[in-house]
Design an enzyme around this catalytic site. Structure first.
Site, short mmCIF file in Angstrom:
data_model
loop_
_atom_site.label_atom_id
_atom_site.label_comp_id
_atom_site.label_asym_id
_atom_site.label_seq_id
_atom_site.Cartn_x
_atom_site.Cartn_y
_atom_site.Cartn_z
N LYS A 1 30.38 -31.21 1.51
CA LYS A 1 29.24 -31.38 2.41
C LYS A 1 29.06 -32.87 2.73
O LYS A 1 29.62 -33.73 2.04
CB LYS A 1 27.98 -30.82 1.75
CG LYS A 1 27.61 -31.52 0.45
CD LYS A 1 26.55 -30.73 -0.32
CE LYS A 1 26.25 -31.40 -1.65
NZ LYS A 1 25.38 -30.57 -2.51
N ARG B 1 14.24 -25.45 -6.38
CA ARG B 1 14.57 -25.78 -4.99
C ARG B 1 14.67 -24.50 -4.16
O ARG B 1 13.76 -24.17 -3.42
CB ARG B 1 15.87 -26.60 -4.98
CG ARG B 1 16.23 -27.17 -3.63
CD ARG B 1 17.34 -28.20 -3.72
NE ARG B 1 18.63 -27.65 -4.14
CZ ARG B 1 19.74 -28.38 -4.28
NH1 ARG B 1 19.73 -29.68 -4.05
NH2 ARG B 1 20.87 -27.82 -4.67
N HIS C 1 21.89 -23.50 -9.97
CA HIS C 1 22.21 -24.93 -9.88
C HIS C 1 21.40 -25.69 -10.91
O HIS C 1 20.21 -25.43 -11.08
CB HIS C 1 21.89 -25.43 -8.46
CG HIS C 1 22.39 -26.82 -8.17
ND1 HIS C 1 23.71 -27.18 -8.31
CD2 HIS C 1 21.74 -27.93 -7.74
CE1 HIS C 1 23.84 -28.47 -7.97
NE2 HIS C 1 22.67 -28.94 -7.62
N ARG D 1 31.75 -25.94 -9.09
CA ARG D 1 31.49 -26.59 -7.80
C ARG D 1 31.46 -28.11 -8.00
O ARG D 1 30.45 -28.68 -8.40
CB ARG D 1 30.14 -26.12 -7.23
CG ARG D 1 29.98 -24.60 -7.16
CD ARG D 1 28.68 -24.21 -6.46
NE ARG D 1 27.49 -24.78 -7.05
CZ ARG D 1 26.72 -24.18 -7.95
NH1 ARG D 1 27.01 -22.95 -8.36
NH2 ARG D 1 25.65 -24.79 -8.42
N TYR E 1 17.19 -63.64 8.49
CA TYR E 1 15.82 -63.27 8.86
C TYR E 1 14.84 -63.52 7.73
O TYR E 1 15.14 -63.22 6.57
CB TYR E 1 15.76 -61.77 9.21
CG TYR E 1 16.43 -61.38 10.49
CD1 TYR E 1 16.04 -61.92 11.72
CD2 TYR E 1 17.46 -60.45 10.48
CE1 TYR E 1 16.66 -61.54 12.90
CE2 TYR E 1 18.09 -60.06 11.65
CZ TYR E 1 17.68 -60.61 12.86
OH TYR E 1 18.29 -60.22 14.02
N CYS F 1 21.45 -58.04 7.65
CA CYS F 1 21.05 -57.75 9.03
C CYS F 1 21.64 -56.40 9.45
O CYS F 1 22.33 -55.74 8.69
CB CYS F 1 21.55 -58.83 9.98
SG CYS F 1 21.13 -60.50 9.46
N ASP G 1 24.05 -55.75 11.58
CA ASP G 1 25.51 -55.73 11.74
C ASP G 1 26.23 -56.82 10.95
O ASP G 1 27.45 -56.90 11.00
CB ASP G 1 25.89 -55.93 13.22
CG ASP G 1 24.94 -55.20 14.15
OD1 ASP G 1 24.88 -53.97 14.04
OD2 ASP G 1 24.24 -55.87 14.95
C1 LIG Z 1 25.98 -30.66 -3.80
C2 LIG Z 1 26.07 -29.48 -4.68
C3 LIG Z 1 27.01 -29.44 -5.73
C4 LIG Z 1 27.86 -30.62 -6.12
O1 LIG Z 1 27.16 -31.42 -7.04
P1 LIG Z 1 27.85 -32.69 -7.73
O2 LIG Z 1 26.82 -33.23 -8.65
O3 LIG Z 1 28.16 -33.64 -6.61
O4 LIG Z 1 29.06 -32.21 -8.40
C5 LIG Z 1 27.13 -28.25 -6.44
N1 LIG Z 1 26.35 -27.18 -6.15
C6 LIG Z 1 25.41 -27.20 -5.18
C7 LIG Z 1 24.59 -26.00 -4.94
C8 LIG Z 1 25.23 -28.34 -4.42
O5 LIG Z 1 24.29 -28.36 -3.47
#
Ligand SMILES: *Cc1c(COP(=O)(O)O)cnc(C)c1O
Length: 388
Positions: free
Chosen positions: A49, A147, A177, A233, A277, A324, A326
């Site tokens: 992602k 979440r 998660h 994951r 700046y 800045c 750029d």
């Molecule tokens: C982004 C995400 C992950 C990956 O997490 P990491 O800490 O980068 O390994 C795994 N599961 C879900 C649901 C996520 O949104």
């Protein structure tokens, strides 16, 4: 160090003109093999992602798949669609919520959906009928992240039993998660795992266990083998970063991305001269100041003003004055020979020294993830295979 450029991402101008990132795809492959060896009984999802945490989704996905990952995870339908358009055929899971207006596209592009509320189903059923396809879904349960997902696991089980019988839907997975699997104290993650595991065993008892149970992110792969299940994951680890800095000594990841720019102007200033700046830096004596062609519009955070350093000729050049949009100024006084045209390493190794996204994260009070994702669109990504 020689390297072979095997492709450059889309961005205007000379790819190595102002600021660019070099992504070493052999490091991605190394990290895939490393995490597979840490979770030998599970399949691996490469989480790509946010354009593969800023590394470029298509090249990273291809490298990860050829190194042994079997699944891809994305957040948004357009991210999955871009992978499909590039010819990626591996299963792809949309990890979060997909709005009703996007469900049809998800089904059309064969992206597995995450579902966790009754009102998620009607658009899925409609798209299935319209496109004549059975749709694979993964049911999300919330065991403590707070979440998305079913918080009442018994209700979730009843729901799975009901949707299993729909001809349009295949419940391919269930997952949760972790909120704090990276924390020094594993207590919260342990509680989440216990809750989840009890529930999975209950599903098994009732004959409701889908083929793929998954829970582990990078942190849980490293420290919770009991949470590996059928699929892990892996996000941040794929890129060579770990969510807890104290783990680097025992998990030999390789950072894939080096972010560079150049000194476009070098000058001496007198004691008392101010830089950038707001005049927040005043030269304490005669100083040699370099201007680097990178700024906060590229993702070089403004919070790095008067903080942190870049590498020039393998030495640390502290950022002086405000970053800045750029351009950014650095102090080269202690770097003999530093001159216009020299490379400045913003993230990565040079000489014997390095500067990492963990360092940037510490300096601006965030995490490596946000630093990597924040590298801007106008920074071209070059894909390298460094000979070793
Ligand atoms: C982004 C995400 C992950 C990956 O997490 P990491 O800490 O980068 O390994 C795994 N599961 C879900 C649901 C996520 O949104």
């Amino acid at each position: 160090m020689g390297f072979e450029v095997i492709g450059a991402g889309a961005a205007g101008g000379d790819p190595a003109g102002w600021t660019w990132a070099e992504v070493d795809l052999s490091a991605i492959a190394h990290n895939v093999r490393l995490f597979r060896s840490l979770a030998p009984r599970a399949r691996m999802m490469a989480v790509v992602k946010a354009d593969a945490y800023g590394h470029g989704a298509v090249p990273v996905a291809r490298s990860a798949l050829s190194a042994g990952a079997e699944w891809l995870g994305v957040a948004r339908v357009h991210e999955g669609k871009a992978l499909r358009r590039a010819g990626v055929t591996a299963p792809i899971l949309l990890l979060g919520w997909t709005g009703p207006s996007e469900v049809r596209a998800a089904v059309e592009w064969d992206l597995d959906l995450t579902v966790f509320a009754p009102d998620h189903l009607p658009p899925v059923v409609a798209a299935s009928r319209e496109l004549g396809k059975r749709v694979a879904v993964h049911v999300k349960v919330d065991t403590g992240m707070g979440r998305i997902g079913w918080r009442d696991l018994e209700e979730a089980a009843r729901w799975i039993a009901a949707i299993r019988d729909l001809p349009e839907i295949e419940v391919r997975g269930v997952f949760t998660h972790f909120a704090a699997a990276d924390a020094d104290d594993p207590g919260h993650a342990r509680d989440q795992w216990e809750r989840f595991d009890r529930w999975v065993r209950e599903l098994e008892k009732r004959g409701l266990r889908p083929p793929i149970v998954h829970a582990a992110n990078t942190a849980a792969v490293v420290r919770m083998p009991e949470a590996h299940y059928d699929l892990v994951r892996v996000g941040i680890g794929l890129y060579g970063y770990l969510p807890n800095e104290s783990w680097y000594s025992r998990v030999p990841v390789r950072r894939a991305l080096t972010w560079k720019s150049r000194l476009v102007y070098v000058k001496w200033v007198e004691k008392g001269a101010t830089i950038s700046y707001g005049c927040t830096y005043t030269a304490p004596g005669k100083r040699k100041i370099g201007t680097v062609a990178v700024g906060y519009a590229d993702g070089f955070r403004r919070g790095l003003s008067n903080r942190g350093y870049v590498l020039v000729r393998g030495r640390r050049a502290p950022v002086v004055g405000r970053v800045c949009m750029d351009q950014t100024m650095v102090d080269l006084t202690d770097i003999p020979g530093a001159d216009t045209g020299d490379e400045a390493v913003l993230l990565g190794d040079q000489g014997g020294d390095r500067c990492t996204a963990d360092d940037h994260a510490r300096w601006v009070d965030t995490i490596s993830y946000e630093i990597l994702c924040g590298i801007g669109k106008r920074v071209p990504r070059m894909y390298l295979r460094v000979p070793r």
